[in-house]
Scaffold this motif. Structure first.
Motif, PDB file in Angstrom:
ATOM      1  N   LYS A 124       0.814  -1.215   0.000  1.00 39.79           N
ATOM      2  CA  LYS A 124       0.000   0.000   0.000  1.00 39.79           C
ATOM      3  C   LYS A 124       0.845   1.262   0.000  1.00 39.79           C
ATOM      4  O   LYS A 124       0.392   2.334  -0.407  1.00 39.79           O
ATOM      5  CB  LYS A 124      -0.925   0.000   1.220  1.00 39.79           C
ATOM      6  N   GLU A 125       2.084   1.144   0.482  1.00 41.50           N
ATOM      7  CA  GLU A 125       2.957   2.314   0.578  1.00 41.50           C
ATOM      8  C   GLU A 125       3.612   2.690  -0.753  1.00 41.50           C
ATOM      9  O   GLU A 125       4.368   3.668  -0.809  1.00 41.50           O
ATOM     10  CB  GLU A 125       4.031   2.080   1.632  1.00 41.50           C
ATOM     11  N   LEU A 126       3.344   1.926  -1.800  1.00 47.44           N
ATOM     12  CA  LEU A 126       3.798   2.355  -3.130  1.00 47.44           C
ATOM     13  C   LEU A 126       2.800   3.409  -3.604  1.00 47.44           C
ATOM     14  O   LEU A 126       1.952   3.188  -4.458  1.00 47.44           O
ATOM     15  CB  LEU A 126       3.864   1.158  -4.088  1.00 47.44           C
ATOM     16  N   LYS A 127       2.936   4.575  -3.024  1.00 44.25           N
ATOM     17  CA  LYS A 127       1.873   5.606  -3.030  1.00 44.25           C
ATOM     18  C   LYS A 127       1.483   6.104  -4.418  1.00 44.25           C
ATOM     19  O   LYS A 127       0.330   6.459  -4.650  1.00 44.25           O
ATOM     20  CB  LYS A 127       2.318   6.793  -2.152  1.00 44.25           C
ATOM     21  N   ASN A 128       2.424   6.172  -5.317  1.00 43.89           N
ATOM     22  CA  ASN A 128       2.150   6.781  -6.623  1.00 43.89           C
ATOM     23  C   ASN A 128       1.515   5.834  -7.639  1.00 43.89           C
ATOM     24  O   ASN A 128       1.213   6.257  -8.759  1.00 43.89           O
ATOM     25  CB  ASN A 128       3.449   7.344  -7.213  1.00 43.89           C
ATOM     26  N   TYR A 129       1.295   4.560  -7.239  1.00 45.52           N
ATOM     27  CA  TYR A 129       0.856   3.573  -8.224  1.00 45.52           C
ATOM     28  C   TYR A 129      -0.223   2.672  -7.633  1.00 45.52           C
ATOM     29  O   TYR A 129       0.075   1.688  -6.950  1.00 45.52           O
ATOM     30  CB  TYR A 129       2.044   2.730  -8.703  1.00 45.52           C
ATOM     31  N   SER A 130      -1.445   2.998  -7.924  1.00 45.20           N
ATOM     32  CA  SER A 130      -2.555   2.188  -7.403  1.00 45.20           C
ATOM     33  C   SER A 130      -2.526   0.763  -7.962  1.00 45.20           C
ATOM     34  O   SER A 130      -2.988  -0.178  -7.303  1.00 45.20           O
ATOM     35  CB  SER A 130      -3.906   2.853  -7.741  1.00 45.20           C
ATOM     36  N   ASP A 131      -1.974   0.586  -9.151  1.00 46.30           N
ATOM     37  CA  ASP A 131      -1.918  -0.748  -9.754  1.00 46.30           C
ATOM     38  C   ASP A 131      -1.016  -1.704  -8.979  1.00 46.30           C
ATOM     39  O   ASP A 131      -1.131  -2.927  -9.128  1.00 46.30           O
ATOM     40  CB  ASP A 131      -1.411  -0.662 -11.200  1.00 46.30           C
ATOM     41  N   TYR A 132      -0.104  -1.151  -8.169  1.00 48.50           N
ATOM     42  CA  TYR A 132       0.811  -1.991  -7.403  1.00 48.50           C
ATOM     43  C   TYR A 132       0.433  -2.062  -5.928  1.00 48.50           C
ATOM     44  O   TYR A 132       1.157  -2.674  -5.139  1.00 48.50           O
ATOM     45  CB  TYR A 132       2.245  -1.462  -7.515  1.00 48.50           C
ATOM     46  N   PRO A 185       1.054  -8.152  -9.701  1.00 49.42           N
ATOM     47  CA  PRO A 185       2.177  -7.671 -10.526  1.00 49.42           C
ATOM     48  C   PRO A 185       3.326  -7.076  -9.697  1.00 49.42           C
ATOM     49  O   PRO A 185       3.945  -6.093 -10.085  1.00 49.42           O
ATOM     50  CB  PRO A 185       1.515  -6.607 -11.409  1.00 49.42           C
ATOM     51  N   VAL A 186       3.571  -7.677  -8.551  1.00 46.22           N
ATOM     52  CA  VAL A 186       4.679  -7.283  -7.675  1.00 46.22           C
ATOM     53  C   VAL A 186       5.414  -8.571  -7.330  1.00 46.22           C
ATOM     54  O   VAL A 186       4.857  -9.443  -6.660  1.00 46.22           O
ATOM     55  CB  VAL A 186       4.175  -6.593  -6.387  1.00 46.22           C
ATOM     56  N   SER A 187       6.640  -8.709  -7.776  1.00 46.25           N
ATOM     57  CA  SER A 187       7.383  -9.941  -7.519  1.00 46.25           C
ATOM     58  C   SER A 187       8.789  -9.616  -7.039  1.00 46.25           C
ATOM     59  O   SER A 187       9.210  -8.446  -7.017  1.00 46.25           O
ATOM     60  CB  SER A 187       7.430 -10.812  -8.776  1.00 46.25           C
ATOM     61  N   PHE A 188       9.532 -10.671  -6.669  1.00 43.86           N
ATOM     62  CA  PHE A 188      10.822 -10.467  -6.017  1.00 43.86           C
ATOM     63  C   PHE A 188      11.862 -11.469  -6.507  1.00 43.86           C
ATOM     64  O   PHE A 188      11.527 -12.564  -6.967  1.00 43.86           O
ATOM     65  CB  PHE A 188      10.659 -10.614  -4.502  1.00 43.86           C
ATOM     66  N   LEU A 189      13.117 -11.063  -6.383  1.00 46.96           N
ATOM     67  CA  LEU A 189      14.257 -11.944  -6.613  1.00 46.96           C
ATOM     68  C   LEU A 189      15.076 -11.986  -5.333  1.00 46.96           C
ATOM     69  O   LEU A 189      15.476 -10.933  -4.816  1.00 46.96           O
ATOM     70  CB  LEU A 189      15.121 -11.432  -7.772  1.00 46.96           C
ATOM     71  N   VAL A 190      15.308 -13.186  -4.831  1.00 37.98           N
ATOM     72  CA  VAL A 190      16.147 -13.371  -3.646  1.00 37.98           C
ATOM     73  C   VAL A 190      17.495 -13.892  -4.113  1.00 37.98           C
ATOM     74  O   VAL A 190      17.581 -14.949  -4.755  1.00 37.98           O
ATOM     75  CB  VAL A 190      15.506 -14.358  -2.663  1.00 37.98           C
ATOM     76  N   VAL A 191      18.558 -13.165  -3.798  1.00 38.66           N
ATOM     77  CA  VAL A 191      19.906 -13.532  -4.235  1.00 38.66           C
ATOM     78  C   VAL A 191      20.685 -14.063  -3.046  1.00 38.66           C
ATOM     79  O   VAL A 191      20.983 -13.324  -2.102  1.00 38.66           O
ATOM     80  CB  VAL A 191      20.643 -12.323  -4.862  1.00 38.66           C
ATOM     81  N   LEU A 198      13.140  -6.025  -5.875  1.00 44.87           N
ATOM     82  CA  LEU A 198      11.744  -5.852  -6.250  1.00 44.87           C
ATOM     83  C   LEU A 198      11.651  -5.731  -7.766  1.00 44.87           C
ATOM     84  O   LEU A 198      12.428  -4.996  -8.381  1.00 44.87           O
ATOM     85  CB  LEU A 198      11.184  -4.594  -5.585  1.00 44.87           C
ATOM     86  N   VAL A 199      10.685  -6.449  -8.363  1.00 41.52           N
ATOM     87  CA  VAL A 199      10.484  -6.388  -9.812  1.00 41.52           C
ATOM     88  C   VAL A 199       9.083  -5.862 -10.085  1.00 41.52           C
ATOM     89  O   VAL A 199       8.083  -6.469  -9.678  1.00 41.52           O
ATOM     90  CB  VAL A 199      10.660  -7.772 -10.472  1.00 41.52           C
ATOM     91  N   LEU A 200       9.009  -4.711 -10.757  1.00 44.42           N
ATOM     92  CA  LEU A 200       7.743  -4.133 -11.209  1.00 44.42           C
ATOM     93  C   LEU A 200       7.813  -4.020 -12.722  1.00 44.42           C
ATOM     94  O   LEU A 200       8.687  -3.320 -13.241  1.00 44.42           O
ATOM     95  CB  LEU A 200       7.517  -2.744 -10.595  1.00 44.42           C
ATOM     96  N   ALA A 202       9.167  -4.586 -15.876  1.00 45.34           N
ATOM     97  CA  ALA A 202      10.510  -5.075 -16.202  1.00 45.34           C
ATOM     98  C   ALA A 202      11.567  -4.211 -15.524  1.00 45.34           C
ATOM     99  O   ALA A 202      12.711  -4.142 -15.972  1.00 45.34           O
ATOM    100  CB  ALA A 202      10.712  -5.073 -17.707  1.00 45.34           C
ATOM    101  N   THR A 203      11.177  -3.564 -14.409  1.00 46.41           N
ATOM    102  CA  THR A 203      12.066  -2.655 -13.698  1.00 46.41           C
ATOM    103  C   THR A 203      12.457  -3.264 -12.365  1.00 46.41           C
ATOM    104  O   THR A 203      11.614  -3.830 -11.666  1.00 46.41           O
ATOM    105  CB  THR A 203      11.375  -1.302 -13.445  1.00 46.41           C
ATOM    106  N   CYS A 204      13.738  -3.178 -12.018  1.00 52.98           N
ATOM    107  CA  CYS A 204      14.245  -3.815 -10.803  1.00 52.98           C
ATOM    108  C   CYS A 204      14.802  -2.786  -9.833  1.00 52.98           C
ATOM    109  O   CYS A 204      15.544  -1.877 -10.228  1.00 52.98           O
ATOM    110  CB  CYS A 204      15.340  -4.822 -11.157  1.00 52.98           C
ATOM    111  N   PHE A 205      14.443  -2.955  -8.565  1.00 48.04           N
ATOM    112  CA  PHE A 205      14.901  -2.065  -7.501  1.00 48.04           C
ATOM    113  C   PHE A 205      15.526  -2.883  -6.379  1.00 48.04           C
ATOM    114  O   PHE A 205      15.018  -3.957  -6.023  1.00 48.04           O
ATOM    115  CB  PHE A 205      13.728  -1.263  -6.923  1.00 48.04           C
ATOM    116  N   GLU A 206      16.583  -2.350  -5.807  1.00 50.57           N
ATOM    117  CA  GLU A 206      17.193  -2.970  -4.628  1.00 50.57           C
ATOM    118  C   GLU A 206      16.415  -2.546  -3.390  1.00 50.57           C
ATOM    119  O   GLU A 206      16.084  -1.363  -3.221  1.00 50.57           O
ATOM    120  CB  GLU A 206      18.657  -2.542  -4.500  1.00 50.57           C
ATOM    121  N   LEU A 207      16.131  -3.530  -2.513  1.00 52.70           N
ATOM    122  CA  LEU A 207      15.413  -3.257  -1.270  1.00 52.70           C
ATOM    123  C   LEU A 207      16.369  -3.329  -0.086  1.00 52.70           C
ATOM    124  O   LEU A 207      17.327  -4.104  -0.089  1.00 52.70           O
ATOM    125  CB  LEU A 207      14.273  -4.261  -1.073  1.00 52.70           C
ATOM    126  N   GLU A 208      16.061  -2.518   0.910  1.00 49.36           N
ATOM    127  CA  GLU A 208      16.849  -2.497   2.145  1.00 49.36           C
ATOM    128  C   GLU A 208      15.948  -2.863   3.319  1.00 49.36           C
ATOM    129  O   GLU A 208      14.832  -2.327   3.441  1.00 49.36           O
ATOM    130  CB  GLU A 208      17.466  -1.115   2.372  1.00 49.36           C
TER     131      GLU A 208
END
Length: 215
Positions: A124-132, A185-191, A198-200, A202-208
């Motif tokens: 819910k905190e992905l504030k700018n994108y209701s689709d996510y 449409p919110v998925s993850f990669l664990v390394v 985080l994968v949205l 085809a865009t990938c973000f590093e999470l802390e």
């Protein structure tokens, strides 16, 4: 009378010679064929061994094949995965992306947070994108692919991301609504159970990590 005797003597001798020559030719042909087959047999086995050796030399190792399917999270992955996470930075894009990926800056979600717990998932905190934006009780987390090296990861995901190295193990995790079974449409990669992506689209973000899993 002598001529008849000579004829009778010459004919058997000639016949014997012809038969001998014929047998010799047959034996020679058989010997040649045996020799050819022997040579071919000698060539085929080392050739196969050489091909295997060359393949081993190219690979250097015998890598584990990627897992493709669906499986529940193992205990180590659960321990790492659960918690509250903050979007730290953009890592990159897959080779193919769409307008929703907002190339080249990525979606505006830096510093937004995601809650991942056994009994609750909230984006819910992905504030700018209701689709996510989702809030799921008793969410379903599944591993849908495991790649055991960088090359397999690239072949399957077509992503060249910083921080993923040759011997890394990468698990793709899908989040679904347990009541309907539909993935979001919110998925993850664990390394390596050490870093989370985080994968949205085809865009990938590093999470802390912000906090560990909820009690």
């Amino acid at each position: 009378m002598r001529r008849k005797v000579l004829i009778f003597l010459v004919v058997p001798i000639l016949s014997a010679c012809l038969i001998g020559c014929s047998n010799g030719s047959v034996l020679k042909d058989q010997d040649d064929e045996t020799a050819i087959n022997s040579v071919e047999g000698q060539d085929s086995t080392p050739k196969a061994d050489d091909e295997v050796k060359e393949a081993d030399d190219i690979d250097g190792t015998n890598p584990t094949e990627p897992f493709v399917g669906r499986m529940a999270l193992d205990s180590e992955t659960e321990k790492f995965f659960y918690g509250t996470w903050k979007v730290e930075k953009l890592l990159g894009f897959a080779n193919s992306y769409n307008d929703a990926s907002e190339y080249p800056t990525g979606q505006k979600i830096i510093d937004d947070e995601i809650v991942i717990d056994k009994d609750l998932f909230s984006s819910k905190e992905l504030k700018n994108y209701s689709d996510y934006q989702y809030e799921l009780e008793s969410p379903l987390y599944e591993i849908t692919m495991i790649c055991y090296n960088e090359d397999d990861f690239y072949r399957n995901f077509k992503m060249d991301l910083p921080g993923i190295n040759m011997d890394d193990e990468i698990k793709a995790i899908q989040v679904s609504d347990s009541s309907s079974g539909f993935g979001i449409p919110v998925s993850f990669l664990v390394v390596n159970n050490d870093s989370l992506i985080l994968v949205l689209e085809a865009t990938c973000f590093e999470l802390e990590r912000v906090t560990d899993q909820m009690n």
